[in-house]
Scaffold this motif. Structure first.
Motif, PDB file in Angstrom:
ATOM      1  N   TYR A  92       0.864   8.399 -20.963  1.00  0.00           N
ATOM      2  CA  TYR A  92       0.720   7.725 -19.672  1.00  0.00           C
ATOM      3  C   TYR A  92      -0.042   6.414 -19.829  1.00  0.00           C
ATOM      4  O   TYR A  92       0.302   5.404 -19.190  1.00  0.00           O
ATOM      5  N   ASP A  93      -1.067   6.403 -20.672  1.00  0.00           N
ATOM      6  CA  ASP A  93      -1.812   5.165 -20.921  1.00  0.00           C
ATOM      7  C   ASP A  93      -0.878   4.094 -21.497  1.00  0.00           C
ATOM      8  O   ASP A  93      -0.921   2.928 -21.080  1.00  0.00           O
ATOM      9  N   ALA A  94      -0.041   4.485 -22.456  1.00  0.00           N
ATOM     10  CA  ALA A  94       0.878   3.536 -23.087  1.00  0.00           C
ATOM     11  C   ALA A  94       1.903   3.019 -22.088  1.00  0.00           C
ATOM     12  O   ALA A  94       2.221   1.816 -22.065  1.00  0.00           O
ATOM     13  N   LEU A  95       2.429   3.898 -21.248  1.00  0.00           N
ATOM     14  CA  LEU A  95       3.414   3.472 -20.257  1.00  0.00           C
ATOM     15  C   LEU A  95       2.780   2.591 -19.187  1.00  0.00           C
ATOM     16  O   LEU A  95       3.423   1.661 -18.673  1.00  0.00           O
ATOM     17  N   HIS A  96       1.530   2.859 -18.852  1.00  0.00           N
ATOM     18  CA  HIS A  96       0.829   2.002 -17.898  1.00  0.00           C
ATOM     19  C   HIS A  96       0.646   0.605 -18.485  1.00  0.00           C
ATOM     20  O   HIS A  96       0.879  -0.404 -17.787  1.00  0.00           O
ATOM     21  N   ALA A  97       0.260   0.532 -19.733  1.00  0.00           N
ATOM     22  CA  ALA A  97       0.077  -0.762 -20.388  1.00  0.00           C
ATOM     23  C   ALA A  97       1.388  -1.533 -20.472  1.00  0.00           C
ATOM     24  O   ALA A  97       1.401  -2.768 -20.419  1.00  0.00           O
ATOM     25  N   ALA A  98       2.500  -0.795 -20.571  1.00  0.00           N
ATOM     26  CA  ALA A  98       3.817  -1.427 -20.687  1.00  0.00           C
ATOM     27  C   ALA A  98       4.443  -1.718 -19.321  1.00  0.00           C
ATOM     28  O   ALA A  98       5.530  -2.298 -19.252  1.00  0.00           O
ATOM     29  N   GLY A  99       3.787  -1.326 -18.238  1.00  0.00           N
ATOM     30  CA  GLY A  99       4.281  -1.616 -16.904  1.00  0.00           C
ATOM     31  C   GLY A  99       5.217  -0.582 -16.316  1.00  0.00           C
ATOM     32  O   GLY A  99       5.858  -0.841 -15.279  1.00  0.00           O
ATOM     33  N   PHE A 100       5.289   0.616 -16.924  1.00  0.00           N
ATOM     34  CA  PHE A 100       6.174   1.664 -16.418  1.00  0.00           C
ATOM     35  C   PHE A 100       5.443   2.771 -15.662  1.00  0.00           C
ATOM     36  O   PHE A 100       6.090   3.608 -15.033  1.00  0.00           O
ATOM     37  N   ALA A 101       4.134   2.811 -15.730  1.00  0.00           N
ATOM     38  CA  ALA A 101       3.349   3.837 -15.051  1.00  0.00           C
ATOM     39  C   ALA A 101       2.366   3.152 -14.105  1.00  0.00           C
ATOM     40  O   ALA A 101       1.726   2.163 -14.468  1.00  0.00           O
ATOM     41  N   ASP A 192      10.170  -3.177  -7.933  1.00  0.00           N
ATOM     42  CA  ASP A 192       8.897  -3.541  -8.564  1.00  0.00           C
ATOM     43  C   ASP A 192       7.748  -2.938  -7.760  1.00  0.00           C
ATOM     44  O   ASP A 192       7.447  -3.391  -6.648  1.00  0.00           O
ATOM     45  N   PHE A 193       7.114  -1.921  -8.317  1.00  0.00           N
ATOM     46  CA  PHE A 193       6.021  -1.227  -7.636  1.00  0.00           C
ATOM     47  C   PHE A 193       4.878  -2.166  -7.292  1.00  0.00           C
ATOM     48  O   PHE A 193       4.177  -1.966  -6.295  1.00  0.00           O
ATOM     49  N   THR A 194       4.670  -3.189  -8.099  1.00  0.00           N
ATOM     50  CA  THR A 194       3.520  -4.078  -7.922  1.00  0.00           C
ATOM     51  C   THR A 194       3.797  -5.225  -6.960  1.00  0.00           C
ATOM     52  O   THR A 194       2.877  -5.966  -6.607  1.00  0.00           O
ATOM     53  N   ALA A 195       5.048  -5.390  -6.523  1.00  0.00           N
ATOM     54  CA  ALA A 195       5.410  -6.583  -5.755  1.00  0.00           C
ATOM     55  C   ALA A 195       4.860  -6.619  -4.340  1.00  0.00           C
ATOM     56  O   ALA A 195       4.337  -7.650  -3.906  1.00  0.00           O
ATOM     57  N   PRO A 196       4.978  -5.553  -3.539  1.00  0.00           N
ATOM     58  CA  PRO A 196       4.556  -5.669  -2.140  1.00  0.00           C
ATOM     59  C   PRO A 196       3.072  -5.941  -2.005  1.00  0.00           C
ATOM     60  O   PRO A 196       2.250  -5.367  -2.729  1.00  0.00           O
ATOM     61  N   PRO A 197       2.691  -6.787  -1.050  1.00  0.00           N
ATOM     62  CA  PRO A 197       1.263  -7.014  -0.791  1.00  0.00           C
ATOM     63  C   PRO A 197       0.648  -5.785  -0.138  1.00  0.00           C
ATOM     64  O   PRO A 197       1.361  -4.901   0.349  1.00  0.00           O
ATOM     65  N   PRO A 198      -0.666  -5.680  -0.110  1.00  0.00           N
ATOM     66  CA  PRO A 198      -1.318  -4.529   0.529  1.00  0.00           C
ATOM     67  C   PRO A 198      -0.918  -4.410   1.989  1.00  0.00           C
ATOM     68  O   PRO A 198      -0.630  -5.402   2.662  1.00  0.00           O
ATOM     69  N   SER A 199      -0.908  -3.169   2.486  1.00  0.00           N
ATOM     70  CA  SER A 199      -0.572  -2.904   3.881  1.00  0.00           C
ATOM     71  C   SER A 199      -1.798  -2.428   4.645  1.00  0.00           C
ATOM     72  O   SER A 199      -2.668  -1.767   4.082  1.00  0.00           O
ATOM     73  N   SER A 200      -1.829  -2.736   5.922  1.00  0.00           N
ATOM     74  CA  SER A 200      -2.840  -2.159   6.803  1.00  0.00           C
ATOM     75  C   SER A 200      -2.314  -0.855   7.362  1.00  0.00           C
ATOM     76  O   SER A 200      -1.103  -0.583   7.335  1.00  0.00           O
ATOM     77  N   GLY A 201      -3.207  -0.036   7.869  1.00  0.00           N
ATOM     78  CA  GLY A 201      -2.781   1.214   8.467  1.00  0.00           C
ATOM     79  C   GLY A 201      -1.849   0.996   9.645  1.00  0.00           C
ATOM     80  O   GLY A 201      -0.865   1.714   9.833  1.00  0.00           O
ATOM     81  N   HIS A 202      -2.132  -0.030  10.446  1.00  0.00           N
ATOM     82  CA  HIS A 202      -1.299  -0.300  11.621  1.00  0.00           C
ATOM     83  C   HIS A 202       0.114  -0.707  11.204  1.00  0.00           C
ATOM     84  O   HIS A 202       1.092  -0.283  11.825  1.00  0.00           O
ATOM     85  N   SER A 203       0.250  -1.522  10.164  1.00  0.00           N
ATOM     86  CA  SER A 203       1.583  -1.969   9.747  1.00  0.00           C
ATOM     87  C   SER A 203       2.397  -0.818   9.179  1.00  0.00           C
ATOM     88  O   SER A 203       3.611  -0.735   9.402  1.00  0.00           O
ATOM     89  N   ILE A 204       1.748   0.100   8.469  1.00  0.00           N
ATOM     90  CA  ILE A 204       2.459   1.261   7.950  1.00  0.00           C
ATOM     91  C   ILE A 204       2.999   2.110   9.094  1.00  0.00           C
ATOM     92  O   ILE A 204       4.170   2.513   9.095  1.00  0.00           O
ATOM     93  N   LEU A 205       2.183   2.381  10.089  1.00  0.00           N
ATOM     94  CA  LEU A 205       2.612   3.203  11.214  1.00  0.00           C
ATOM     95  C   LEU A 205       3.740   2.534  11.986  1.00  0.00           C
ATOM     96  O   LEU A 205       4.678   3.202  12.449  1.00  0.00           O
ATOM     97  N   GLN A 206       3.706   1.228  12.110  1.00  0.00           N
ATOM     98  CA  GLN A 206       4.784   0.520  12.800  1.00  0.00           C
ATOM     99  C   GLN A 206       6.095   0.638  12.038  1.00  0.00           C
ATOM    100  O   GLN A 206       7.147   0.899  12.627  1.00  0.00           O
ATOM    101  N   ARG A 207       6.035   0.484  10.718  1.00  0.00           N
ATOM    102  CA  ARG A 207       7.277   0.578   9.923  1.00  0.00           C
ATOM    103  C   ARG A 207       7.821   1.999   9.929  1.00  0.00           C
ATOM    104  O   ARG A 207       9.027   2.219   9.969  1.00  0.00           O
ATOM    105  N   MET A 208       6.941   2.988   9.832  1.00  0.00           N
ATOM    106  CA  MET A 208       7.377   4.383   9.861  1.00  0.00           C
ATOM    107  C   MET A 208       8.044   4.696  11.204  1.00  0.00           C
ATOM    108  O   MET A 208       9.046   5.405  11.260  1.00  0.00           O
ATOM    109  N   ALA A 209       7.473   4.185  12.284  1.00  0.00           N
ATOM    110  CA  ALA A 209       8.033   4.450  13.611  1.00  0.00           C
ATOM    111  C   ALA A 209       9.406   3.846  13.769  1.00  0.00           C
ATOM    112  O   ALA A 209      10.276   4.406  14.449  1.00  0.00           O
TER     113      ALA A 209
END
Length: 212
Positions: A92-101, A192-209
């Motif tokens: 897991y450490d190796a895959l994290h360093a390589a960008g897969f974990a 790309d797991f790293t691409a989206p910017p951080p979300s606020s709690g309110h924005s997550i609830l709005q998208r889920m709704a």
């Protein structure tokens, strides 16, 4: 069964729909699994209860990604019985360093109180494990992970097995053949797991709704 596994072989196994686990922390051997019923979380069917929505809305916790990967893996293995042995820690450490974990961390102040980590290939996120040291921390971790996967272009959230906890949040079991078909489609995508910017709690609830 194998005593030695390289990061490349591990990724090749995931691409074929199989995953490795050890029988215990002390066992040096790894076993491949391809269960008849596979646990997944449909990314458009994640259930947020009213109580969880209140926690998310209050933003009780701070969320980060890939800031404490090894600590999250250690938190997941910090239990009486674990399938994460020394070989898997190194892989897991190796895959994290390589960008897969990747990991998503849940903080209370300066304390790491929860998190989830997994492997990514194409549009598939293979959720390995999660942990919680505070009430609702694992549920919050899942909510933020689902939101990130959706925004990043993923189409498959593999949980390997289905637990009652995951089922309460919308997790389901699907037949092996169905899983392999979904995996083949996911591997053709780019995410790309790293691409989206951080979300606020309110924005997550709005998208889920909007998609519930």
């Amino acid at each position: 069964m194998t005593d030695r596994l390289s990061p490349e072989l591990l990724l090749a196994g995931y691409a074929q729909g199989i995953f490795p686990m050890a029988e215990s922390r002390e066992d040096t051997r790894l076993y491949w699994f391809d269960p008849k019923l596979r646990g997944i979380i449909p990314l458009d069917n994640f259930h947020i209860s009213r109580s969880l929505a209140r926690v998310i809305r209050r933003e009780t916790f701070t969320i980060s990604t890939n800031e404490a990967f090894r600590a999250v893996v250690e938190g997941c293995a910090d239990r009486h019985e674990t399938w994460i042995n020394g070989s898997l820690f190194s892989l897991y450490d190796a895959l994290h360093a390589a960008g897969f974990a990747h990991s998503l961390e849940v903080w209370s102040g300066k304390d790491l109180v929860g998190g989830i980590f997994g492997i990514t290939l194409g549009g598939a996120f293979f959720g390995e494990s999660m942990f919680s040291r505070a009430t609702n921390a694992s549920k919050v971790a899942l909510a933020y992970t689902v939101d990130r996967l959706r925004r990043a272009g993923f189409c498959l959230f593999d949980t390997q097995y289905l637990t009652p906890h995951l089922a309460s949040l919308g997790g389901v079991e699907i037949p092996r053949e169905d899983y392999h078909a979904r995996l083949a489609e996911a591997l053709q995508r780019t995410a790309d797991f790293t691409a989206p910017p951080p979300s606020s709690g309110h924005s997550i609830l709005q998208r889920m709704a909007q998609t519930s």
